[in-house]
Write a protein that holds these residues in place. Structure first.
Motif: not given
Length: 187
Positions: A31-35, A62-67, A85-88
């Protein structure tokens, strides 16, 4: 908590993207990094939600997209297959700490509600491969501070840190797979 959701994190420029590409090429779901997606979109659209402009709005996105990334993944993936996941979600809280933003109740509740495997893979700072680019502007010192804060943040939320050794991509990949339930039978 999905035991098959693994986070790969670390400070900028530690080889994370290369390792995730190797996982994907080996057939694993990544899963790509949202940042980085947010930064690319904001640059493309002349937006201000950038770490070097409106870092509060950037954190919120970042928070919204990560969720959203987490919940969309839950809808699409088979429960017994490993997902990397590329970052959590805790990475957003780490960023908020680094930029001296308050950790809100919603941030905390999301970090507690949307859980990953308790073992989190973290890549340590590696100066020999570190470089900046259009989306990564942090100094080496900021990269080290980010790594240190990530360790604290993930531990604060009950995760066990597994530091991925500085090594070839192949050896790093083999190290990670030895520490997961990821085997050829379940991809």
């Amino acid at each position: 908590m999905p035991d098959n959701y693994y986070v790969l994190t670390g400070g900028p420029g530690s080889g994370k993207t290369t390792l995730l590409e190797a996982l994907a090429q080996s057939g694993y779901s990544c899963i790509p990094e949202v940042a980085r997606e947010i930064i690319s979109e904001q640059i493309r659209d002349n937006g201000t939600a950038l770490p070097w402009q409106d870092y509060v709005l950037y954190t919120q996105l970042m928070l919204e997209r990560s969720v959203l990334s987490y919940t969309e993944t839950a809808k699409k993936h088979i429960p017994n297959q490993p997902v990397f996941f590329d970052r959590g979600i805790p990475d957003t809280l780490c960023y908020a700490e680094l930029t001296k933003q308050p950790i809100t109740e919603i941030m905390t509740s999301y970090a507690r509600e949307y859980r990953y495997n308790r073992n989190v893979f973290i890549l340590p700072p590696w100066e020999a491969i570190y470089h900046t680019d259009a989306e990564r502007k942090q100094s080496w010192e900021e990269a080290v501070a980010t790594y240190e804060q990530m360790v604290k943040t993930y531990q604060q939320y009950g995760y066990t840190i597994i530091e991925v050794p500085k090594d070839t991509v192949e050896n790093r990949l083999a190290f990670m797979l030895r520490h997961t339930k990821a085997t050829p039978e379940n991809i």
